[in-house]
Write an enzyme that holds these catalytic residues in place. Sequence first.
Site, PDB file in Angstrom:
ATOM      1  N   GLY A   1       3.765  16.679  83.796  1.00 13.28           N
ATOM      2  CA  GLY A   1       2.354  16.322  83.926  1.00 13.28           C
ATOM      3  C   GLY A   1       2.196  15.135  84.860  1.00 13.28           C
TER       4      GLY A   1
ATOM      5  CB  ILE B   1      -0.391   9.297  80.134  1.00 16.92           C
ATOM      6  CG1 ILE B   1      -0.512  10.681  79.488  1.00 16.92           C
ATOM      7  CG2 ILE B   1      -0.711   9.334  81.596  1.00 16.92           C
ATOM      8  CD1 ILE B   1      -1.967  11.140  79.346  1.00 16.92           C
ATOM      9  CG  ASP B   2       1.947  12.015  76.099  1.00 17.35           C
ATOM     10  OD1 ASP B   2       0.769  11.799  76.420  1.00 17.35           O
ATOM     11  OD2 ASP B   2       2.404  13.162  75.914  1.00 17.35           O
TER      12      ASP B   2
ATOM     13  N   GLY C   1      -1.102  13.083  73.424  1.00 19.97           N
ATOM     14  CA  GLY C   1       0.001  12.590  72.606  1.00 19.97           C
ATOM     15  C   GLY C   1       0.550  13.764  71.817  1.00 19.97           C
TER      16      GLY C   1
ATOM     17  CD  GLU D   1      -1.930  16.527  73.481  1.00 17.17           C
ATOM     18  OE1 GLU D   1      -2.729  17.300  74.035  1.00 17.17           O
ATOM     19  OE2 GLU D   1      -0.933  16.043  74.067  1.00 17.17           O
TER      20      GLU D   1
HETATM   21  O1  F6P Z   1       1.964  14.447  80.215  1.00 20.42           O
HETATM   22  C1  F6P Z   1       2.069  14.710  78.844  1.00 20.42           C
HETATM   23  C2  F6P Z   1       0.842  15.415  78.401  1.00 20.42           C
HETATM   24  O2  F6P Z   1      -0.185  14.593  78.793  1.00 20.42           O
HETATM   25  C3  F6P Z   1       0.731  15.749  76.915  1.00 20.42           C
HETATM   26  O3  F6P Z   1       0.154  14.772  76.134  1.00 20.42           O
HETATM   27  C4  F6P Z   1      -0.105  16.993  76.946  1.00 20.42           C
HETATM   28  O4  F6P Z   1       0.125  17.789  75.819  1.00 20.42           O
HETATM   29  C5  F6P Z   1       0.346  17.663  78.175  1.00 20.42           C
HETATM   30  O5  F6P Z   1       0.721  16.645  79.068  1.00 20.42           O
HETATM   31  C6  F6P Z   1      -0.692  18.576  78.786  1.00 20.42           C
HETATM   32  O6  F6P Z   1      -0.340  18.887  80.067  1.00 20.42           O
HETATM   33  P1  F6P Z   1      -0.864  20.118  80.921  1.00 20.42           P
HETATM   34  O7  F6P Z   1      -2.162  20.578  80.358  1.00 20.42           O
HETATM   35  O8  F6P Z   1      -0.993  19.568  82.290  1.00 20.42           O
HETATM   36  O9  F6P Z   1       0.195  21.158  80.861  1.00 20.42           O
END
Ligand code: F6P
Length: 349
Positions: free
Chosen positions: A10, A126-127, A170, A222
């Site tokens: 991400g 970010i987590d 998260g 989440e």
């Molecule tokens: O980068 C980690 C994160 O932000 C998690 O908290 C989240 O579940 C995930 O990325 C979602 O990423 P994407 O929707 O881009 O696959």
Amino acid sequence: MRIGILTGGGDCPGLNAVIRAVVLTGESLHGDESIGFLDGWKGVLQNTAEALSVERCRDIMPIGGTILGTSRTNPFATEDGPQMVLSTLAARGIDALVAIGGEDTLGVANRLGAHGVPIVGVPKTIDNDLAGTEVTFGFDTAVQIATDAIDRLRTTAESHHRVIVCEVMGRHAGWIATHAGMAGGAAEILVPEVPFDLEAVCERLTRRHAGNQFSSIVVISEGAVPVAGADAESAQRARASSSVDPFGHARLGGIGSWLADELERRTGFEARVTTLGHVQRGGTPTAFDRVLATRFGVAAVAGVHDGAFGTMVALRCGEIVRVPIAVAVAEVKTVDLALYRDVAGVFLG
Ligand code: F6P
């Protein structure tokens, strides 16, 4: 040396600051050349890359996202993936790779190390759930965005005497929820590390609203879940998603809506939900994240020139140090329960 750079997983505010630091430090201190692979490990598998110069990196520090693009491509998803990585690196004459990523990207880096790929890792997410470092860049920005959102939600919640549930990112760890919840004065902070008792949450909100508070902000990660039982099953059904990424992670999201519905049904208080989602990952990094990302980038180049392959740069007690990538990806860095229970907990309810 010729240094390959990639950003995987991400995206995260501060990625461009690392890229800039690696390119400028490499060129000015060592006369290095930098090659940026496009879209994370995908660019290495497909041999798609661009030459990175000081000129290309001009003014990119405040820009969110990554100029190289990113993906969740996993080279170990196919049998010939690792060999394709080696072929690309040989074809381009890459002496070392700087891999900027979280648990998945650096997990790949760790496994490729065993195939002889010289890699220095840089921790991002970010987590803030990557072990080995006290903080990852991007976290500070995400917390600030979530805190600003909570401040805004508070005034509308107060005007309407409502409960507002704010769902933050998260997946495995509640760092964003804990920090933004504390900073925003939330009535409840629900994190993946501590399954919540919904009836107890309802009781605390009812007690709070019986006093002189007629609105509440409930921050939930989440990845948070109710304690095992009927509520956990109901929440699981509400947010079930069949889609998983190449590393096997299910797409999360939806626990906040479920919670808001349940709180309204059980307490009678009007409830709404706001899911912050990718807003937390977008836009310009805070000054703290720019500085941390820059320090990481400079240290990564030093690691490359010291031959410290298989290590990740990390922040510990204010200093930038090197830790084995294997240590960083061995486990998730979950929320400090002393902070969650003994500090944040004092202000809840
Ligand atoms: O980068 C980690 C994160 O932000 C998690 O908290 C989240 O579940 C995930 O990325 C979602 O990423 P994407 O929707 O881009 O696959």
